[in-house]
Structure formats: structure tokens, C-alpha cells
Design a protein around this motif. Structure first.
Motif, PDB file in Angstrom:
ATOM      1  N   LEU A   5       0.830  -1.200   0.000  1.00  0.00           N
ATOM      2  CA  LEU A   5       0.000   0.000   0.000  1.00  0.00           C
ATOM      3  C   LEU A   5       0.865   1.250   0.000  1.00  0.00           C
ATOM      4  CD1 LEU A   5      -2.779   1.242   0.012  1.00  0.00           C
ATOM      5  CD2 LEU A   5      -2.824   0.982   2.499  1.00  0.00           C
ATOM      6  N   ASN A   6       1.942   1.228   0.762  1.00  0.00           N
ATOM      7  CA  ASN A   6       2.889   2.333   0.787  1.00  0.00           C
ATOM      8  C   ASN A   6       3.410   2.608  -0.622  1.00  0.00           C
ATOM      9  OD1 ASN A   6       4.933   4.170   1.334  1.00  0.00           O
ATOM     10  ND2 ASN A   6       6.255   2.676   2.320  1.00  0.00           N
ATOM     11  N   TYR A   7       3.797   1.562  -1.321  1.00  0.00           N
ATOM     12  CA  TYR A   7       4.305   1.689  -2.688  1.00  0.00           C
ATOM     13  C   TYR A   7       3.227   2.262  -3.598  1.00  0.00           C
ATOM     14  CZ  TYR A   7       5.761   0.346  -7.373  1.00  0.00           C
ATOM     15  OH  TYR A   7       6.067   0.364  -8.712  1.00  0.00           O
ATOM     16  N   MET A   8       1.994   1.785  -3.456  1.00  0.00           N
ATOM     17  CA  MET A   8       0.896   2.229  -4.315  1.00  0.00           C
ATOM     18  C   MET A   8       0.591   3.714  -4.098  1.00  0.00           C
ATOM     19  SD  MET A   8       0.141  -0.187  -6.308  1.00  0.00           S
ATOM     20  CE  MET A   8      -1.319   0.512  -7.025  1.00  0.00           C
ATOM     21  N   ILE A   9       0.590   4.170  -2.857  1.00  0.00           N
ATOM     22  CA  ILE A   9       0.320   5.579  -2.580  1.00  0.00           C
ATOM     23  C   ILE A   9       1.420   6.446  -3.181  1.00  0.00           C
ATOM     24  CG2 ILE A   9       0.176   7.322  -0.760  1.00  0.00           C
ATOM     25  CD1 ILE A   9      -1.196   5.214   0.975  1.00  0.00           C
ATOM     26  N   LEU A  13       0.874   9.183  -6.124  1.00  0.00           N
ATOM     27  CA  LEU A  13       1.254  10.583  -5.953  1.00  0.00           C
ATOM     28  C   LEU A  13       2.164  11.030  -7.091  1.00  0.00           C
ATOM     29  CD1 LEU A  13       1.046  13.170  -4.334  1.00  0.00           C
ATOM     30  CD2 LEU A  13       2.992  12.379  -2.966  1.00  0.00           C
ATOM     31  N   HIS A  14       3.147  10.213  -7.423  1.00  0.00           N
ATOM     32  CA  HIS A  14       4.026  10.530  -8.557  1.00  0.00           C
ATOM     33  C   HIS A  14       3.191  10.796  -9.816  1.00  0.00           C
ATOM     34  CE1 HIS A  14       8.219  10.127  -7.358  1.00  0.00           C
ATOM     35  NE2 HIS A  14       7.890   9.090  -6.617  1.00  0.00           N
ATOM     36  N   SER A  31      -3.465  16.099  -0.817  1.00  0.00           N
ATOM     37  CA  SER A  31      -4.353  16.011   0.349  1.00  0.00           C
ATOM     38  C   SER A  31      -5.543  15.097   0.054  1.00  0.00           C
ATOM     39  CB  SER A  31      -4.807  17.395   0.817  1.00  0.00           C
ATOM     40  OG  SER A  31      -5.551  18.061  -0.166  1.00  0.00           O
ATOM     41  N   ALA A  32      -6.070  15.138  -1.172  1.00  0.00           N
ATOM     42  CA  ALA A  32      -7.174  14.246  -1.539  1.00  0.00           C
ATOM     43  C   ALA A  32      -6.735  12.790  -1.511  1.00  0.00           C
ATOM     44  CB  ALA A  32      -7.711  14.617  -2.917  1.00  0.00           C
ATOM     45  N   LEU A  33      -5.542  12.512  -2.041  1.00  0.00           N
ATOM     46  CA  LEU A  33      -5.018  11.145  -2.048  1.00  0.00           C
ATOM     47  C   LEU A  33      -4.841  10.615  -0.624  1.00  0.00           C
ATOM     48  CD1 LEU A  33      -3.852   8.727  -3.642  1.00  0.00           C
ATOM     49  CD2 LEU A  33      -1.615   9.855  -3.462  1.00  0.00           C
ATOM     50  N   ILE A  34      -4.253  11.415   0.238  1.00  0.00           N
ATOM     51  CA  ILE A  34      -4.058  10.996   1.634  1.00  0.00           C
ATOM     52  C   ILE A  34      -5.410  10.735   2.288  1.00  0.00           C
ATOM     53  CG2 ILE A  34      -3.278  11.784   3.910  1.00  0.00           C
ATOM     54  CD1 ILE A  34      -0.973  13.256   2.309  1.00  0.00           C
ATOM     55  N   ASN A  35      -6.351  11.626   2.073  1.00  0.00           N
ATOM     56  CA  ASN A  35      -7.680  11.470   2.658  1.00  0.00           C
ATOM     57  C   ASN A  35      -8.359  10.184   2.187  1.00  0.00           C
ATOM     58  OD1 ASN A  35      -9.826  12.656   4.314  1.00  0.00           O
ATOM     59  ND2 ASN A  35     -10.932  12.819   2.387  1.00  0.00           N
ATOM     60  N   VAL A 140       5.755   6.470   5.910  1.00  0.00           N
ATOM     61  CA  VAL A 140       5.003   6.635   4.668  1.00  0.00           C
ATOM     62  C   VAL A 140       4.802   8.116   4.365  1.00  0.00           C
ATOM     63  CG1 VAL A 140       2.752   6.268   3.567  1.00  0.00           C
ATOM     64  CG2 VAL A 140       3.848   4.408   4.828  1.00  0.00           C
ATOM     65  N   LEU A 141       4.382   8.874   5.362  1.00  0.00           N
ATOM     66  CA  LEU A 141       4.102  10.296   5.146  1.00  0.00           C
ATOM     67  C   LEU A 141       5.373  11.094   4.884  1.00  0.00           C
ATOM     68  CD1 LEU A 141       1.298  10.636   7.797  1.00  0.00           C
ATOM     69  CD2 LEU A 141       1.043  10.734   5.299  1.00  0.00           C
TER      70      LEU A 141
END
Length: 153
Positions: A5-9, A13-14, A31-35, A140-141
Motif C-alpha cells: 500500500l505504501n508503494y501504491m500511494i 502521488l508521482h 491532500s485528496a489522495l491521503i484522505n 510513509v508520510l
């Protein structure tokens, strides 16, 4: 949060910010992606540094209305920004000087955004449960913040 999941996020984002020069557009999609991707959160967004006013100013976010200005060194955001370090707060009610923008928030994580020694702002995420954020979330963040910093300024 799993490594996959970390890799996917990070990959998402990229893709979202590739070739986009506008800071507001980049931070809005971030911010939308994180939410979307983080469970049990009630606010995800950015505060940007206003050097002339010596304070952080509300930037793109997802969530309820928020505090607009935070003095340097005040609350979790101002402290993380001032000290240039990520802060995890398991219980915001126990953090000295916590600024309560949303009474539902119980825990918080703030990641400072600094590029080449220049302070840009912070990534702030709140949760309606205590002890929401882990060291893995921090990793991750911080990785997502590094991706953002590569794309901006």
C-alpha cells in the motif's frame, strides 16, 4: 499500512503530480489522495509558511473548516515546523498548546516540509481516535513529503 500500500500511494502521488508546476494543484491532489488512502482520519492538508507574517497559513486540505493562521512555534503544526521534525501526538489533549480546530480530533501527525534548508510548510493529518498514527505511518508520510518536495519549488 502494508509495504504494498505504501508503494501504491507513492506511485499514485508521482502520477498525480507529474509535469504539474502549480503548487496549489499539487498539494490539493496530495491532500485528496491521503484522505482517500488513510483510514480513520478526519483532516488531511497543508499549512504553508508566510515569512512576512511569521506564521503558517492554511493551504489545500480535505476535511472540516480549519484554523487559517498558526503562529511559528504554536500548537503541533507550529512546533513541528519550528523544530523541523515530524511529530506524532497520540492524544492531542495532552499536547501543551494544542490548537483545537476540530473538537472531534483526538490524535495528530505533522510532517515539516523543508527543501534545501528552506522551510515551506507542513503536512498535517488529524484523526478522530487516539493513538491513530504509528511509526510506519510516519515513514510513509515522510516519503510522500519527499515526493512532493521533489516536485515543488
Amino acid at each position: 499500512m502494508t509495504t504494498e500500500l505504501n508503494y501504491m500511494i507513492s506511485k499514485q502521488l508521482h502520477a498525480l503530480i507529474a509535469d504539474e508546476p502549480n503548487l496549489i494543484a499539487i498539494l490539493s491532489n496530495a491532500s485528496a489522495l491521503i484522505n482517500e488512502q488513510f483510514d480513520d482520519i478526519n483532516w488531511a492538508g497543508f499549512y504553508l509558511w508566510d515569512e512576512e507574517q511569521d506564521e503558517l497559513v492554511l493551504g489545500p486540505f480535505q476535511g472540516k473548516v480549519a484554523c487559517v493562521r498558526i503562529k511559528n512555534g504554536s500548537g503541533v503544526c507550529g512546533t513541528a515546523f519550528n523544530e523541523e521534525r515530524t511529530i506524532i501526538v497520540p492524544d492531542v489533549h495532552l499536547f501543551p498548546g494544542h490548537i483545537a480546530c476540530d473538537a472531534a480530533s483526538q490524535s495528530e501527525i505533522v510532517v515539516p516540509l523543508v527543501k534545501n534548508g528552506k522551510k515551506i510548510g507542513v503536512l498535517d493529518i488529524d484523526a478522530p481516535v487516539k493513538d491513530r498514527f504509528s511509526e510506519k505511518d510516519k515513514e510513509v508520510l515522510e516519503e510522500l513529503a519527499a515526493v512532493l518536495l521533489q516536485a515543488i519549488i
